[in-house]
Design a protein around this motif. Structure first.
Motif, PDB file in Angstrom:
ATOM      1  N   ALA A  32      28.563  59.631  -8.078  1.00 39.33           N
ATOM      2  CA  ALA A  32      28.690  58.221  -8.431  1.00 39.33           C
ATOM      3  C   ALA A  32      29.015  57.354  -7.224  1.00 39.33           C
ATOM      4  CB  ALA A  32      29.783  58.044  -9.488  1.00 39.33           C
ATOM      5  N   ILE A  33      29.378  57.973  -6.106  1.00 36.55           N
ATOM      6  CA  ILE A  33      29.724  57.201  -4.908  1.00 36.55           C
ATOM      7  C   ILE A  33      28.517  56.448  -4.340  1.00 36.55           C
ATOM      8  CG2 ILE A  33      29.256  59.060  -3.249  1.00 36.55           C
ATOM      9  CD1 ILE A  33      31.844  58.169  -1.797  1.00 36.55           C
ATOM     10  N   ASP A  34      27.308  56.892  -4.692  1.00 32.97           N
ATOM     11  CA  ASP A  34      26.105  56.231  -4.183  1.00 32.97           C
ATOM     12  C   ASP A  34      25.844  54.886  -4.859  1.00 32.97           C
ATOM     13  OD1 ASP A  34      25.617  58.365  -2.488  1.00 32.97           O
ATOM     14  OD2 ASP A  34      24.532  59.474  -4.039  1.00 32.97           O
ATOM     15  N   ASP A  35      26.421  54.710  -6.035  1.00 33.29           N
ATOM     16  CA  ASP A  35      26.283  53.442  -6.744  1.00 33.29           C
ATOM     17  C   ASP A  35      27.413  52.526  -6.304  1.00 33.29           C
ATOM     18  OD1 ASP A  35      26.342  51.321  -8.603  1.00 33.29           O
ATOM     19  OD2 ASP A  35      25.416  52.576 -10.145  1.00 33.29           O
ATOM     20  N   LYS A  36      27.076  51.446  -5.621  1.00 39.77           N
ATOM     21  CA  LYS A  36      28.098  50.579  -5.032  1.00 39.77           C
ATOM     22  C   LYS A  36      29.025  49.975  -6.078  1.00 39.77           C
ATOM     23  CE  LYS A  36      28.722  46.711  -1.848  1.00 39.77           C
ATOM     24  NZ  LYS A  36      28.056  45.692  -1.001  1.00 39.77           N
TER      25      LYS A  36
ATOM     26  N   TYR B 121      38.630  59.721 -11.529  1.00 36.69           N
ATOM     27  CA  TYR B 121      37.819  58.752 -10.801  1.00 36.69           C
ATOM     28  C   TYR B 121      37.255  59.356  -9.514  1.00 36.69           C
ATOM     29  CZ  TYR B 121      39.945  55.327 -13.949  1.00 36.69           C
ATOM     30  OH  TYR B 121      40.362  54.628 -15.046  1.00 36.69           O
ATOM     31  N   ILE B 122      38.118  60.067  -8.764  1.00 38.61           N
ATOM     32  CA  ILE B 122      37.673  60.614  -7.473  1.00 38.61           C
ATOM     33  C   ILE B 122      36.620  61.704  -7.670  1.00 38.61           C
ATOM     34  CG2 ILE B 122      38.428  61.938  -5.464  1.00 38.61           C
ATOM     35  CD1 ILE B 122      41.050  60.382  -5.567  1.00 38.61           C
TER      36      ILE B 122
ATOM     37  N   THR C 279      34.579  62.018 -10.146  1.00 47.14           N
ATOM     38  CA  THR C 279      33.336  61.365 -10.581  1.00 47.14           C
ATOM     39  C   THR C 279      32.574  60.815  -9.386  1.00 47.14           C
ATOM     40  OG1 THR C 279      34.362  60.763 -12.683  1.00 47.14           O
ATOM     41  CG2 THR C 279      32.368  59.574 -12.063  1.00 47.14           C
ATOM     42  N   LEU C 280      33.303  60.219  -8.443  1.00 48.60           N
ATOM     43  CA  LEU C 280      32.668  59.703  -7.228  1.00 48.60           C
ATOM     44  C   LEU C 280      32.069  60.834  -6.393  1.00 48.60           C
ATOM     45  CD1 LEU C 280      35.291  56.999  -6.165  1.00 48.60           C
ATOM     46  CD2 LEU C 280      33.023  56.598  -7.134  1.00 48.60           C
TER      47      LEU C 280
ATOM     48  N   ARG D 259      31.235  52.678  -7.496  1.00 47.71           N
ATOM     49  CA  ARG D 259      32.165  53.117  -6.453  1.00 47.71           C
ATOM     50  C   ARG D 259      33.343  52.173  -6.332  1.00 47.71           C
ATOM     51  NH1 ARG D 259      28.862  53.390  -1.870  1.00 47.71           N
ATOM     52  NH2 ARG D 259      29.370  51.233  -1.313  1.00 47.71           N
ATOM     53  N   MET D 260      33.106  50.879  -6.243  1.00 52.63           N
ATOM     54  CA  MET D 260      34.179  49.912  -6.092  1.00 52.63           C
ATOM     55  C   MET D 260      35.066  49.868  -7.335  1.00 52.63           C
ATOM     56  SD  MET D 260      34.012  48.864  -3.073  1.00 52.63           S
ATOM     57  CE  MET D 260      35.315  47.629  -3.254  1.00 52.63           C
TER      58      MET D 260
ATOM     59  N   LEU E  98      37.165  53.104  -7.407  1.00 55.62           N
ATOM     60  CA  LEU E  98      38.175  53.115  -6.345  1.00 55.62           C
ATOM     61  C   LEU E  98      39.335  52.170  -6.689  1.00 55.62           C
ATOM     62  CD1 LEU E  98      36.023  53.209  -3.070  1.00 55.62           C
ATOM     63  CD2 LEU E  98      37.525  55.006  -3.961  1.00 55.62           C
TER      64      LEU E  98
END
Length: 358
Positions: A149-153, A141-142, A144-145, A156-157, A160
């Motif tokens: 992918a962290i830019d997609d809210k 998961y981390i 990938t972010l 991201r949620m 996380l």
């Protein structure tokens, strides 16, 4: 020749018969015939007696001792028997017995070490698997972010939350391992108080009620409402025992199944039974379900949670209460887990009146 029992017997018999003949020759009237007869009798009797003594009381025991020592040297102790010849009067029997006992003790030590080594291998393999699952999930998961992918809210949620859930599972596993290790080493102390076991089980059922509702499962509590189920123990740890047993009964049950908890009072104890009508436990698994990480489901399906340490912790908690956990199961019909705690009797007004009257 002179190192065998027969050779030694021959030499000693010749010496003894020669002494007898020499002694008789000094007597007046001792003829040649008498000396020959005396020599023959003394020689044969001395030979037979000494040969028997040496063969059965000395050389045989020495042979057994050499055989034991050779097995110990070859580390071949599997064929050593605990039986000893109780009827033997040999002075070497005690030495033979001591060496035999030593060899048997060594064999038991070797067997124990082999079992411990096998247990360690299984334990390392199990804990590696249990740790790998949440760690790899969190890493996935981390990473990938971090890869964008962290830019997609929404992504991201969601990722996380999944990573946090995996880390929570890892934390529970570590805590269970620490708890089990502390119990086995005697670090954790038990705080005994008097409490109502019926109220405790009702609290556990309330906690798990939402899980049962999600799977359309029926939780039933069979108890006499007019009785008081007061016991003496560590309430927090007994809560964990009941929580684990009821949760497992639900976990390994089918949707729409039933879990029945019942309490029976005996003269000095309260018996708790947790019964389900689920898949049951195969006979070959019954003896091992209280081992660390042992799972009846070999697929290690983790979708229902759990660390594989719950029943091992239950076992140690109940042992700390001088009690045992027992289980009976039929494949396809369900299982029953049972344990007992001491019953604390309350003096009723009638009992007090009897005491005053007497």
């Amino acid at each position: 020749m002179f190192t065998t029992s027969r050779g030694i017997s021959l030499i000693l018999a010749l010496a003894i018969s020669a002494l007898v003949v020499a002694f008789l020759s000094l007597m007046d009237g001792a003829g040649l015939l008498l000396l020959l007869v005396a020599w023959g009798v003394s020689f044969s009797s001395a030979y037979l007696l000494i040969s028997f003594m040496l063969e059965f009381l000395i050389f045989k025991e020495i042979g057994d001792i050499y055989s034991l020592l050779e097995k110990i040297q070859r580390k071949d102790l599997s064929e050593i028997s605990e039986k000893s010849r109780k009827g033997s009067i040999s002075p070497l029997r005690k030495i033979n017995k001591v060496i035999n006992s030593y060899a048997i003790a060594r064999q038991k030590e070797i067997d124990t070490l082999q079992k411990n080594a096998e247990f360690r291998r299984e334990f390392i393999a199990d804990i590696s698997h249990e740790l790998k699952t949440p760690i790899f999930a969190t890493q996935g998961y981390i990473h990938t972010l971090l890869d964008g992918a962290i830019d997609d809210k929404q992504v991201r949620m969601r990722f996380l939350k999944r990573a946090a859930k995996s880390l929570d599972s890892l934390d529970i596993l570590v805590q269970d391992l620490l708890t089990l290790n502390q119990m086995e080493s005697g670090v954790i102390k038990f705080t005994f108080t008097e409490f109502d076991l019926k109220e405790l089980i009702e609290e556990v059922m309330e906690e798990l009620e939402h899980k049962a509702f999600k799977r359309d499962m029926n939780l039933e509590f069979e108890v006499d409402p007019g009785k008081t189920y007061l016991t003496n123990g560590d309430r927090q740890k007994i809560y964990r025992v009941c929580q684990n047993l009821i949760f497992n009964a639900m976990k390994y049950n089918h949707n729409g199944g039933e879990v029945k908890i019942s309490m029976t009072t005996h003269k000095n104890s309260i018996q708790v039974d947790v019964k389900d009508d689920g898949q049951g436990i195969p006979p070959e698994d019954l003896k091992r379900i209280f081992e660390r990480f042992y799972r009846v489901e070999k697929s290690r399906n983790k979708k229902d949670g759990g660390t594989g340490l719950g029943l091992a912790i239950v076992k140690h908690i109940l042992e700390g209460h001088k009690s045992k956990i027992s289980v009976s199961s039929t494949v396809g019909k369900g299982s029953i887990f049972s344990f007992s705690l001491p019953l604390v009797k309350i003096d009723t007004p009638e009992d007090k009146l009897k005491v005053i009257t007497h």
